[in-house]
Every structure is written in C-alpha cells, then in structure tokens.
Design an enzyme around this catalytic site. Sequence first.
Site, PDB file in Angstrom:
ATOM      1  N   TYR A  88      -1.045  -1.630  10.672  1.00 25.10           N
ATOM      2  CA  TYR A  88      -0.983  -1.355   8.864  1.00 25.10           C
ATOM      3  C   TYR A  88       0.175  -0.959   8.241  1.00 25.10           C
ATOM      4  CZ  TYR A  88      -3.641  -1.208   4.657  1.00 25.10           C
ATOM      5  OH  TYR A  88      -3.896  -1.268   3.275  1.00 25.10           O
TER       6      TYR A  88
ATOM      7  N   SER B  68       1.100  -0.891   0.206  1.00 24.97           N
ATOM      8  CA  SER B  68      -0.019   0.108  -0.032  1.00 24.97           C
ATOM      9  C   SER B  68       1.158   0.959   0.031  1.00 24.97           C
ATOM     10  CB  SER B  68      -0.697  -0.322   1.357  1.00 24.97           C
ATOM     11  OG  SER B  68      -1.543   0.888   1.422  1.00 24.97           O
TER      12      SER B  68
HETATM   13  P1  NAP Z   1     -11.238  -5.621   1.889  1.00 32.17           P
HETATM   14  O1  NAP Z   1     -12.437  -4.672   0.622  1.00 32.17           O
HETATM   15  O2  NAP Z   1     -11.553  -5.364   2.793  1.00 32.17           O
HETATM   16  O3  NAP Z   1     -11.367  -6.869   1.422  1.00 32.17           O
HETATM   17  C1  NAP Z   1     -10.845  -7.727   1.636  1.00 32.17           C
HETATM   18  C2  NAP Z   1     -10.632  -9.004   1.283  1.00 32.17           C
HETATM   19  O4  NAP Z   1      -9.730 -10.044   1.935  1.00 32.17           O
HETATM   20  C3  NAP Z   1     -11.882 -10.140   1.936  1.00 32.17           C
HETATM   21  O5  NAP Z   1     -12.032 -11.125   0.619  1.00 32.17           O
HETATM   22  C4  NAP Z   1     -11.643 -10.768   2.971  1.00 32.17           C
HETATM   23  O6  NAP Z   1     -12.350 -12.230   2.919  1.00 32.17           O
HETATM   24  C5  NAP Z   1     -10.102 -11.515   2.679  1.00 32.17           C
HETATM   25  N1  NAP Z   1      -9.721 -12.094   4.468  1.00 32.17           N
HETATM   26  C6  NAP Z   1      -9.173 -10.567   5.837  1.00 32.17           C
HETATM   27  N2  NAP Z   1      -8.756 -11.129   5.930  1.00 32.17           N
HETATM   28  C7  NAP Z   1      -8.585 -12.332   5.906  1.00 32.17           C
HETATM   29  C8  NAP Z   1      -8.370 -13.559   5.918  1.00 32.17           C
HETATM   30  N3  NAP Z   1      -7.246 -13.480   7.777  1.00 32.17           N
HETATM   31  N4  NAP Z   1      -7.837 -14.566   5.917  1.00 32.17           N
HETATM   32  C9  NAP Z   1      -8.792 -14.824   4.785  1.00 32.17           C
HETATM   33  N5  NAP Z   1      -9.249 -13.565   3.608  1.00 32.17           N
HETATM   34  C10 NAP Z   1      -9.602 -12.478   4.477  1.00 32.17           C
HETATM   35  O7  NAP Z   1     -10.232  -4.796   1.209  1.00 32.17           O
HETATM   36  P2  NAP Z   1      -8.987  -4.756  -0.096  1.00 32.17           P
HETATM   37  O8  NAP Z   1      -9.418  -3.372  -0.461  1.00 32.17           O
HETATM   38  O9  NAP Z   1      -9.614  -5.928  -1.168  1.00 32.17           O
HETATM   39  O10 NAP Z   1      -7.889  -4.833   0.447  1.00 32.17           O
HETATM   40  C11 NAP Z   1      -7.145  -5.516  -0.004  1.00 32.17           C
HETATM   41  C12 NAP Z   1      -6.044  -5.463   0.010  1.00 32.17           C
HETATM   42  O11 NAP Z   1      -4.990  -5.023  -1.226  1.00 32.17           O
HETATM   43  C13 NAP Z   1      -5.108  -5.461   1.139  1.00 32.17           C
HETATM   44  O12 NAP Z   1      -3.817  -5.976   1.847  1.00 32.17           O
HETATM   45  C14 NAP Z   1      -5.251  -3.627   1.525  1.00 32.17           C
HETATM   46  O13 NAP Z   1      -4.433  -3.597   2.551  1.00 32.17           O
HETATM   47  C15 NAP Z   1      -4.442  -3.561   0.461  1.00 32.17           C
HETATM   48  N6  NAP Z   1      -4.692  -2.242  -0.044  1.00 32.17           N
HETATM   49  C16 NAP Z   1      -6.297  -2.105  -0.241  1.00 32.17           C
HETATM   50  C17 NAP Z   1      -6.023   0.030  -0.503  1.00 32.17           C
HETATM   51  C18 NAP Z   1      -7.460   0.412  -0.449  1.00 32.17           C
HETATM   52  O14 NAP Z   1      -7.766   1.455  -0.253  1.00 32.17           O
HETATM   53  N7  NAP Z   1      -9.052  -0.545  -0.398  1.00 32.17           N
HETATM   54  C19 NAP Z   1      -5.296   1.037  -0.447  1.00 32.17           C
HETATM   55  C20 NAP Z   1      -4.045   0.060  -0.976  1.00 32.17           C
HETATM   56  C21 NAP Z   1      -3.845  -1.122  -0.610  1.00 32.17           C
HETATM   57  P3  NAP Z   1     -13.630 -12.571   4.061  1.00 32.17           P
HETATM   58  O15 NAP Z   1     -14.638 -11.386   3.111  1.00 32.17           O
HETATM   59  O16 NAP Z   1     -14.152 -13.623   3.593  1.00 32.17           O
HETATM   60  O17 NAP Z   1     -13.619 -12.150   5.255  1.00 32.17           O
END
Ligand code: NAP
Length: 247
Positions: A155, A142
């Site tokens: 984080y 990120s």
């Molecule tokens: P999100 O919408 O909250 O989705 C999170 C996903 O991760 C869901 O499919 C969830 O599954 C799964 N997950 C969470 N904890 C888990 C665990 N312990 N074991 C297996 N699966 C798990 O998040 P997102 O925004 O798509 O983020 C995805 C990645 O991108 C993360 O690493 C985040 O740090 C990174 N990121 C996000 C952003 C942003 O602005 N959104 C920016 C930079 C980086 P369930 O629903 O089944 O729990």
Amino acid sequence: MSLENRTCVVTGASRGIGRAIAEEFGNHGANVVVNYRSSEGEAHEVAEAIEESGGAALPVQADVADEAAIEAMAETTREAFGPADVLVNNAGVTVDKKFENMSREDWKRVVEVNLGGVFNATNAYFEDIKSADDGRLINISSVVGQQGNYGQANYATTKSGLFGFTRTLALELASTGSTANCVAPGFVETDMLETVPERVQEKILQRVPLDRFATPDDVAGIVRFVASEDASYMTGQILAVNGGMEW
Ligand code: NAP
C-alpha cells in the site's frame, strides 16, 4: 467555490472518502459520476443525496483495475454530462501483512487497483482533462506514502508512487492550463480504518497532534478547494490533510 456545470468523476465513491467528495461536489452544483465496484445500493444512495441537494449524479459500476470497464465508464460520462473537467482518483484497497508474509498476489492486487486503476482512469479521461477549461486531476494518496507503515509495504509503495505520477502529470498538463495535485490524508474514519486493530489505532492516534482521526468531510472540503477555480495556480503539489503528523 462553485462547481456549477462542471463534470466531476470520483472513483470509489460509494463509501468513505470518495462518497464525501462526491456529495461535496454535488452540493456545489457539479454533475457527478459516482463510480463503484460492488456497493451498488450505497452508490445509488450517494446519487440520490446529490440529486436531492440540487446536483446531478450518475452511479456507474466499473472496477478501476479493468481497463475496458473504465473506458466504457468514460464513454457513459461523455454521453450523460459531456467531457470530464475533474477526475478524482480515489478508489483504493489495502491487503495488510508484514513483508515477510506478503505474497506476490497480495502485492499485485494492491498495485493493480491503487496504481493500475489510476493509470486506467487517467488514461480514459486524459483528453477530456487536457481540453477542459481549467481541468483537474486529483490523486488521493496517504500519509502512509510519506511515512511508510508497518504491514503496508504494498500500500505504501502505491501511495508514494502517486507523488511521482502527480508531479509528472502536472508538468505534462501545464501548457494546457489544467492541473494535477495530490491530497494525502492522514488516518480517516472509514471502513478502511476499521480493518486496523484497535490497539494499533490507539498507537496511531498518539502521533496525531490534533488528537482525533479525520472525518471523510475533513478531506472532501480540501478536495473541493483543489477542484475549484480558486486553486488554478496550484499544480504538482501534495496537500497533507493529516492533523499535523510529521512527514
Ligand atoms: P473505503 O471506505 O474502503 O472505500 C473504498 C471505496 O473504493 C469504496 O467506494 C469502494 O467501492 C471503492 N473501490 C475499492 N476498490 C475498487 C475498485 N477496484 N474499483 C472501483 N472502486 C473501488 O476506503 P476509504 O478509506 O474511503 O479510502 C479512499 C481512498 O483514500 C483510498 O485511495 C485510500 O487509500 C485513501 N486513504 C484512506 C485513508 C483512511 O484512513 N481511510 C487514509 C489515507 C488515504 P465498493 O464498495 O463498491 O467496492
């Protein structure tokens, strides 16, 4: 940039960025393992969408923080599709608080999923990636790991940690021809961003030259490129997909 017959594992693929990556891989012919922790219905929807687009998909429930469950997922992967060619460590969580209010539990939860989960999945699939023809380890970090962010000490630490991890794995995999890279998105329209108060979102947007948040598809296309044969000579890199934010 076909991924025809490649076995691709995406952790946290039921929602958000992981879902977009899984569907993008499926659209390009991959066999996709759709990992999830609790969103069973959504994970099955992702798998159905992939199969409708002509790919193959297998939803697998496993908490990335649970080493035995991830080992079992790797076995299931091999039985269904053979050894993995591509692992995307995408699953991640936030527990946001100012450091002075952050408990050890808040710290541990984020570290156990965002770094412990990366250890567990990389360890479970390491021999596959090493032996694969042009294997790929892709870690989703990120911009927060590059800049830090108010209220996200836990984080940000985990997301910076992925830089050292990726560089090291790139060196250790290099003799096999497999690569390790990091994709570092800016702020992306997912449930994770929804947890950020609107006034804070407005402030963040002022720092994004492209003047919009990313969509999950903006990130998925870059990850698909990194997974493809076209990226064979790129390893140990951080690809910033952040709308032009400085870091
Ligand atoms: P999100 O919408 O909250 O989705 C999170 C996903 O991760 C869901 O499919 C969830 O599954 C799964 N997950 C969470 N904890 C888990 C665990 N312990 N074991 C297996 N699966 C798990 O998040 P997102 O925004 O798509 O983020 C995805 C990645 O991108 C993360 O690493 C985040 O740090 C990174 N990121 C996000 C952003 C942003 O602005 N959104 C920016 C930079 C980086 P369930 O629903 O089944 O729990």
